[in-house]
Design a protein around this motif. Structure first.
Motif, PDB file in Angstrom:
ATOM      1  N   SER A 130       0.453  -1.248  -0.285  1.00 48.30           N
ATOM      2  CA  SER A 130       0.444   0.088  -0.113  1.00 48.30           C
ATOM      3  C   SER A 130       0.601   1.112  -0.118  1.00 48.30           C
ATOM      4  CB  SER A 130      -0.595  -0.116   1.362  1.00 48.30           C
ATOM      5  OG  SER A 130      -0.031   0.062   2.474  1.00 48.30           O
ATOM      6  N   GLY A 131       0.041   2.331  -0.167  1.00 48.52           N
ATOM      7  CA  GLY A 131       0.920   4.136  -0.014  1.00 48.52           C
ATOM      8  C   GLY A 131       1.783   3.814   1.471  1.00 48.52           C
ATOM      9  N   PRO A 132       1.119   4.005   2.302  1.00 49.53           N
ATOM     10  CA  PRO A 132       1.602   3.973   3.313  1.00 49.53           C
ATOM     11  C   PRO A 132       3.310   2.649   3.890  1.00 49.53           C
ATOM     12  CG  PRO A 132      -0.715   4.060   3.943  1.00 49.53           C
ATOM     13  CD  PRO A 132      -0.920   2.996   2.255  1.00 49.53           C
ATOM     14  N   GLU A 133       2.429   1.546   2.851  1.00 46.76           N
ATOM     15  CA  GLU A 133       3.739   0.736   2.822  1.00 46.76           C
ATOM     16  C   GLU A 133       5.285   0.847   2.664  1.00 46.76           C
ATOM     17  OE1 GLU A 133       1.012  -3.540   4.604  1.00 46.76           O
ATOM     18  OE2 GLU A 133       1.352  -2.258   2.650  1.00 46.76           O
ATOM     19  N   LEU A 134       4.351   1.596   1.429  1.00 53.99           N
ATOM     20  CA  LEU A 134       5.694   1.848   0.544  1.00 53.99           C
ATOM     21  C   LEU A 134       6.842   2.980   1.130  1.00 53.99           C
ATOM     22  CD1 LEU A 134       6.623   0.693  -2.346  1.00 53.99           C
ATOM     23  CD2 LEU A 134       5.545   2.765  -3.291  1.00 53.99           C
ATOM     24  N   ALA A 135       5.802   4.284   1.444  1.00 55.84           N
ATOM     25  CA  ALA A 135       6.526   5.373   2.093  1.00 55.84           C
ATOM     26  C   ALA A 135       6.805   5.033   3.432  1.00 55.84           C
ATOM     27  CB  ALA A 135       5.635   5.964   2.769  1.00 55.84           C
ATOM     28  N   ALA A 136       6.702   3.219   4.398  1.00 54.65           N
ATOM     29  CA  ALA A 136       7.428   2.772   5.694  1.00 54.65           C
ATOM     30  C   ALA A 136       8.656   2.169   4.578  1.00 54.65           C
ATOM     31  CB  ALA A 136       6.571   2.141   6.307  1.00 54.65           C
ATOM     32  N   LEU A 137       9.104   2.159   4.130  1.00 52.79           N
ATOM     33  CA  LEU A 137      10.371   1.391   2.983  1.00 52.79           C
ATOM     34  C   LEU A 137      11.177   1.927   2.347  1.00 52.79           C
ATOM     35  CD1 LEU A 137      11.858  -1.375   1.868  1.00 52.79           C
ATOM     36  CD2 LEU A 137      10.461  -1.448  -0.292  1.00 52.79           C
ATOM     37  N   ALA A 138      10.749   3.295   1.841  1.00 51.50           N
ATOM     38  CA  ALA A 138      11.260   4.204   1.422  1.00 51.50           C
ATOM     39  C   ALA A 138      11.751   4.930   2.697  1.00 51.50           C
ATOM     40  CB  ALA A 138      10.420   5.230   0.630  1.00 51.50           C
ATOM     41  N   LYS A 139      11.148   5.144   3.460  1.00 47.57           N
ATOM     42  CA  LYS A 139      11.829   6.032   5.236  1.00 47.57           C
ATOM     43  C   LYS A 139      12.991   5.176   4.879  1.00 47.57           C
ATOM     44  CE  LYS A 139       8.106   6.805   7.221  1.00 47.57           C
ATOM     45  NZ  LYS A 139       7.729   7.921   7.628  1.00 47.57           N
ATOM     46  N   ALA A 140      12.416   3.343   5.563  1.00 46.59           N
ATOM     47  CA  ALA A 140      14.401   2.624   5.902  1.00 46.59           C
ATOM     48  C   ALA A 140      15.481   2.612   4.586  1.00 46.59           C
ATOM     49  CB  ALA A 140      13.580   1.553   5.993  1.00 46.59           C
TER      50      ALA A 140
END
Length: 322
Positions: A130-140
């Motif tokens: 999802s969008g929030p999951e992709l953002a979490a990955l991007a920040k990591a």
């Protein structure tokens, strides 16, 4: 990521190799020889001469020419890429890799080359990230970059390595000296993403400058999405042609099965760990980012969430880091 949502992946293993038993006049001849020997070892495969991206080509292993690896016909050496089928993360893939590399070493010479790399594509299954999951990955990805850099050869750390540049040099982030500000850009991109729209996050990680030589050559008037030059490529998440995957591109070439196994394991554990840790990274990162100890903790948490008993071959990457 929902508990029932696991991963599937594909891997691309770039090789510079030559036959121990016969001289080949060209890449195609070598590829047919390799295909025959893999079939004999029980690995279903085919030679994909046109490097077609159709779904049928991902039902079994395929062999494609890799033009970024300089072939050396006079030395009977040719560059190629082994492209895996789509594997569930819990499947028999490690055994297949062992079989493939046993067949390679039995009949071919594998030459270490800085031009070779190992690319891991990963996606959620059955549901896409999802969008929030992709953002979490991007920040990591941004926060743990200094630690991941220590696991790869120097030539795959620098932003001058064209095919695996830091995501922080893209136009969305390059003017920001502070990691915390970069993480804030990802948060803002996630906030502006509508239901099912992940483009703002992808652009925050994978824009490429219109003023670049590539941009000018292709007539680009504004910065555009191009993922194949960065350590992490998020562009596979974009419709209509994306397959819902994120690609980790920084890993070096794999010469033995344990090498490829380690990078696949690391990628899956990293992505799973990022689902839990990424949302907590907002507002941090005023310093240089994560340490190796921080990365190990992330990967351990990801492995546990996947139900794995340890990280296996990844331990070797840490043992030789620095």
């Amino acid at each position: 990521m929902a508990d029932q949502n696991s991963f599937q992946f594909g891997v691309e293993i770039e090789l510079l190799l030559g036959s121990r038993k016969k001289a080949h006049a060209n890449w195609k001849s070598l590829a047919k020889d390799l295909s025959k020997r893999l079939l004999k070892a029980g690995i279903a495969n085919h030679v994909n001469e046109g490097n077609e991206k159709t779904q049928e080509n991902y039902l079994e292993w395929s062999i494609v020419q890799e033009v970024t690896i300089p072939s050396q016909p006079a030395k009977n050496l040719f560059g190629l890429e082994l492209v895996s089928p789509v594997y569930p993360i819990y499947a028999y893939w490690a055994a297949d890799l062992a079989t493939i590399f046993n067949a390679l070493h039995a009949s071919f010479t594998l030459v270490a080359s800085p031009h070779c790399s190992t690319h891991v594509h990963i996606s959620g299954a059955p549901a896409a990230l999802s969008g929030p999951e992709l953002a979490a990955l991007a920040k990591a990805v941004l926060y743990y970059e200094p630690a991941l850099d220590q696991l790869v050869p120097p030539g795959r750390r620098s932003s001058t390595a064209y095919w695996c540049q830091s995501n922080r040099v893209n136009p969305s982030l390059c003017s920001l000296a502070n990691l915390a500000d970069c993480l804030a850009v990802i948060d803002a991109a996630a906030a502006s993403s509508g239901a099912g729209n992940v483009r703002p996050v992808v652009e925050a990680m994978n824009l490429f400058p219109a003023a670049s030589a590539y941009g000018r050559a292709h007539g680009k008037k504004q910065d555009f999405v191009r993922g194949k030059v960065y350590k992490w490529d998020f562009t596979g998440m974009l419709p209509p042609h994306g397959r819902g995957t994120v690609e980790f591109r920084q890993a070096p070439g794999s010469l033995i099965a344990d090498d490829a196994t380690a990078w696949i394991t690391l990628t899956a554990a990293f992505v799973m760990g990022a689902m839990a840790v990424g949302p907590q990274l907002s507002g941090v990162g005023g310093g240089g980012g994560a340490s190796l100890e921080d990365l190990w903790a992330l990967l351990t948490g990801g492995a546990q969430a996947l139900g794995w008993d340890g990280l296996g071959a990844v331990e070797g990457l840490f043992a030789h880091s620095g």
